[in-house]
Design a protein around this motif. Sequence first.
Motif, PDB file in Angstrom:
ATOM      1  N   LEU A 119       0.830  -1.207   0.000  1.00 23.73           N
ATOM      2  CA  LEU A 119       0.000   0.000   0.000  1.00 23.73           C
ATOM      3  C   LEU A 119       0.865   1.257   0.000  1.00 23.73           C
ATOM      4  O   LEU A 119       0.505   2.266  -0.609  1.00 23.73           O
ATOM      5  N   MET A 156       1.974   2.009  -3.438  1.00 23.75           N
ATOM      6  CA  MET A 156       0.865   2.549  -4.226  1.00 23.75           C
ATOM      7  C   MET A 156       0.464   3.952  -3.773  1.00 23.75           C
ATOM      8  O   MET A 156      -0.309   4.631  -4.446  1.00 23.75           O
ATOM      9  N   LEU A 161      -1.356   4.374  -1.051  1.00 25.16           N
ATOM     10  CA  LEU A 161      -2.732   4.157  -0.615  1.00 25.16           C
ATOM     11  C   LEU A 161      -2.848   3.997   0.897  1.00 25.16           C
ATOM     12  O   LEU A 161      -3.823   3.453   1.388  1.00 25.16           O
ATOM     13  N   ASP A 201      -3.891   5.059   4.311  1.00 26.92           N
ATOM     14  CA  ASP A 201      -4.865   6.022   4.834  1.00 26.92           C
ATOM     15  C   ASP A 201      -4.424   6.523   6.205  1.00 26.92           C
ATOM     16  O   ASP A 201      -3.717   5.827   6.921  1.00 26.92           O
ATOM     17  N   ARG A 239      -2.362   9.906  -9.310  1.00 28.55           N
ATOM     18  CA  ARG A 239      -3.611   9.273  -9.723  1.00 28.55           C
ATOM     19  C   ARG A 239      -3.523   8.809 -11.182  1.00 28.55           C
ATOM     20  O   ARG A 239      -4.057   7.776 -11.544  1.00 28.55           O
ATOM     21  N   ARG A 250      -1.466   5.549 -11.113  1.00 27.77           N
ATOM     22  CA  ARG A 250      -2.159   4.419 -10.486  1.00 27.77           C
ATOM     23  C   ARG A 250      -3.205   3.857 -11.429  1.00 27.77           C
ATOM     24  O   ARG A 250      -4.036   4.584 -11.951  1.00 27.77           O
ATOM     25  N   MET A 297      -2.872  -2.641  -8.563  1.00 25.94           N
ATOM     26  CA  MET A 297      -2.838  -3.480  -7.367  1.00 25.94           C
ATOM     27  C   MET A 297      -4.073  -4.365  -7.312  1.00 25.94           C
ATOM     28  O   MET A 297      -5.167  -3.968  -7.707  1.00 25.94           O
ATOM     29  N   PHE A 320      -6.142  -6.930  -4.503  1.00 28.83           N
ATOM     30  CA  PHE A 320      -6.194  -7.108  -3.055  1.00 28.83           C
ATOM     31  C   PHE A 320      -6.557  -8.527  -2.654  1.00 28.83           C
ATOM     32  O   PHE A 320      -6.926  -9.362  -3.474  1.00 28.83           O
ATOM     33  N   ARG A 346     -10.576   1.339  -1.874  1.00 28.70           N
ATOM     34  CA  ARG A 346      -9.143   1.219  -2.068  1.00 28.70           C
ATOM     35  C   ARG A 346      -8.831   0.737  -3.483  1.00 28.70           C
ATOM     36  O   ARG A 346      -7.907   1.218  -4.135  1.00 28.70           O
ATOM     37  N   ARG A 365      -9.337   3.455  -5.907  1.00 25.45           N
ATOM     38  CA  ARG A 365      -8.182   4.371  -5.886  1.00 25.45           C
ATOM     39  C   ARG A 365      -7.010   3.762  -6.616  1.00 25.45           C
ATOM     40  O   ARG A 365      -6.288   4.446  -7.340  1.00 25.45           O
ATOM     41  N   ALA A 366      -6.810   2.447  -6.414  1.00 27.93           N
ATOM     42  CA  ALA A 366      -5.699   1.767  -7.088  1.00 27.93           C
ATOM     43  C   ALA A 366      -5.895   1.791  -8.599  1.00 27.93           C
ATOM     44  O   ALA A 366      -4.939   1.711  -9.355  1.00 27.93           O
ATOM     45  N   LYS A 367      -7.151   1.892  -9.045  1.00 30.08           N
ATOM     46  CA  LYS A 367      -7.419   1.986 -10.479  1.00 30.08           C
ATOM     47  C   LYS A 367      -7.159   3.389 -11.005  1.00 30.08           C
ATOM     48  O   LYS A 367      -7.188   3.611 -12.200  1.00 30.08           O
ATOM     49  N   GLY A 368      -6.992   4.354 -10.083  1.00 35.98           N
ATOM     50  CA  GLY A 368      -6.758   5.733 -10.504  1.00 35.98           C
ATOM     51  C   GLY A 368      -8.032   6.526 -10.694  1.00 35.98           C
ATOM     52  O   GLY A 368      -8.028   7.542 -11.373  1.00 35.98           O
TER      53      GLY A 368
END
Lengths: 327, 325
Positions: A56, A59, A61, A63, A89, A92, A98, A100, B221, B224-227
Motif C-alpha cells: 500500500l 501505491m 494508498l 490512509d 492518480r 495508479r 494493485m 487485493f 481502495r 483508488r488503485a485503479k486511478g
Amino acid sequence: MARADDLTLDVRGLETRFLTPKGPISAIRDVSIQVRPGEIVGLVGESGSGKSVTGLSIMGLIDAPGEVVDGEVLLNGEDLRQISARRRRQLRGDRIAMVFQDPMMTLNPVLRIRTQMVEAIRAHDPKVGAKEALRRCRDALAQVGIPAPEERLDAYPHQFSGGMRQRVAIATAMLNGPDLIIADEPTTALDVTIQAQILAEVQTLCRERGTALIWITHDLSVVAGLAERLYVMYGGGIVEEGPVDPVLDHPLHPYTDGLIRSVPWHNEPGRPLNQIPGMIPALDRMPRGCRFHPRCDRADEACRQPVALREGPDNRRVRCLYPLGKV
Amino acid sequence: MTSFLLRRTGQTVVALLVMSVLVFVGIFMVGNPIDILIDPAATPLERQQTIEAFGLDRPVWEQYWGFLTGAISGDLGNSFIYNQPALDLILARLPATLELAFTALAIALVFGIPLGIVAGLKPRAPLSRAIMSFSILGFSLPTFWIGLIMIMAFSVFLGWLPASGRGETVDVLGIPISLFTLDGILHLLLPALNLALFKISLVIRLTRAGVMECMQMDYVRFARAKGISEGRIVGLHVLKNTLIPLITVMGIEFGSLIAFAVVTETIFAWPGMGKLIIDAIAVLDRPLILAYLLITVVMFSVINLVVDLLYSVVDPRVRLEDQGE
C-alpha cells in the motif's frame, strides 16, 4: 544491483508510520525493493510482518492515521512520493496496479462489472469510445479465463464466485497494460485448485505482456513456483532477499530457515511439527537491533545493535550477523 | 414481480381489515359519540331519533358489517359532525398534507445528503463538527418550539414570510397545489422547513455513518488503485452504497413525516388533514377517524412498496421475489 533507470520499481529506505494513542509506530522501516521489467518478485512473511503495508505504501494508498515518512519509491525513475497527487492518480491503474486479498470485498457490490472496468480505462484515457472500452474489458475478462465475458460484463459482483471475482479484479488491474502489478495475497481466500489456475494465468499474462509483478504472500509454496526473486519480511523490515531457489534451498537468515521448516511437507508424519519459538512481537514492542533476536537461538549481545543488510553470494542479501551459510 | 405486487396488495387488505376492526371496537369502548354530539337539552325522543339515524342502537358487529359492506362499495360513511362523506372530507385535505410532507422530505434530502457526505469524509474537520452540532440541535429541539421561533423570527420581526395558511394555489388535475405560485411557495417555506429540520438531522447522521463506513471498504481502495478520481469514488462508489440504508430509513420516516405534520399544521394553520383528525378524535367522529386511518394504512403500504422498488433499483443483491416473508 542494476541502476535505477533500468528498474521498473526501485524502493529505497521506505518507512511508514501509524499514529496511535501510544505515539507514532513504524509498521515498516528501511524497506528496499528492486523490480526489473517483467520480473516476478515474491514478498513473503507472516501476518503482521508489514507485507501489505509495504504494498500500500508503494501505491500511495496508506490512509490516515498512517503515513509514509521516509524513503523513495521510483517507478520508471519517477519518485511517486515527490510528484503531485494528480500525477500519482494518473499513474495508479495505468502504470502501476494493485490486486487485493479479499475478492468478496474488492468489487463494489452495487455497480455492474462493466461500470467498474470501463471506469478504469476512462480514468486514464477519457477519449476512448464506449465500444472500444467495452471491447477491451471483454478481452481482458476472456484472458483471465472468464467464460461468456460479453454477458458477464452486465453482471454484478454477487453473481460471481470468489475465484471469478478475483479474476475480474486481476483483469481490471491488467486493463491498461501496467508496468507493475502489486498482488496482495490475491489467492489466499481461494481453494487450492482455483489458486493454481489463477497463478498459472497470472504468470502467463505477465510473461506475454512483460508486466512486472510483486506477489505478496505468506505461502512459500506459492512463491516457489511463481517468483524469480524473493524478499523475506519480518517485523516490518526485509531480513533476506535473493533468487528464489538458493534462498529456499539454503536460507541465510535464521528466520527464513524457521519459516521454511514450518512448512509441514518437510516433516515426517507422526513427529511434532516444527515451529519458530515465540511470537512475532507487537509493533510497539519491537526489540532493538535485530528484530528477530529474541526468537533466535544464534543471537547474542551483538544482535541488540542495529544490523545492516549484508551482501551474500549470488546477488543475495541478508540482515544477520550470524547467517546460516557462508556469506 | 406480479406475484410480488399481488402479495403486497393482499397484505394491505389484511392490514386494512385488522385495523378497521381494532378502531371500530376501540372507539365503541372509549365512549358514546351521542353524549358529545347531541345537545344536552334535547328531548329523549330527539335523542333516540339521532341514535337511530346514526345506527348506533344496533349491536357493534352489525354496525361493523354495515360499515364493511359500505366500504367495499367505496362509501366510508358520513361524518357525524359535518354530515358529509368522510372520505371526501379527508381527500379534500390530503393534498395539502402530502405537499407539506413531500417538500419537507425533499428539503431533508437536498440538504442532508451533501452535509452528511462532507461530515463523513472529514469527520474531524471544524466544518464537520459544526454540521454535527447542528444535527444534534435538530434532533433535540422540539418541533413545535422551533416552529414558533421561526414564526417569531421570519414573520413577526423580519416580516419576510407569511406565518399561516396555504397562500395562492393552482389546480393541477383538480388538486390544489401551492408549489406553482410564488405566494404558495412563500407560505410553504416555513412549515416545510420546520417539518424537515428533524429529518435533515437524521439524513446527515445516516449519510455520515454510511460514508465513513464505505470509505474504509476495500472497493474504495481498489477504485483508488485503479486511478479513479475522488469525486467519482465519493459520488458513485460510496454514495450508491450509502443510499441503501438511507432509503430504508427514509421510507419509514416518511410515514412519520405525515404523522408529525399534525403539529406543524396546527402551528402554521396549514389546512391539512392533521387538524381535521385531531378534531374528529375529540368528538369521537367515528367515520372520519376510520376513513383517515384507512387512508393512512394505504399510504404506508404504498410508501413501503415504493421503498422496496427503489431498494431493488439501488441494490442489485435484492430480489423482490425473495422479500415479504
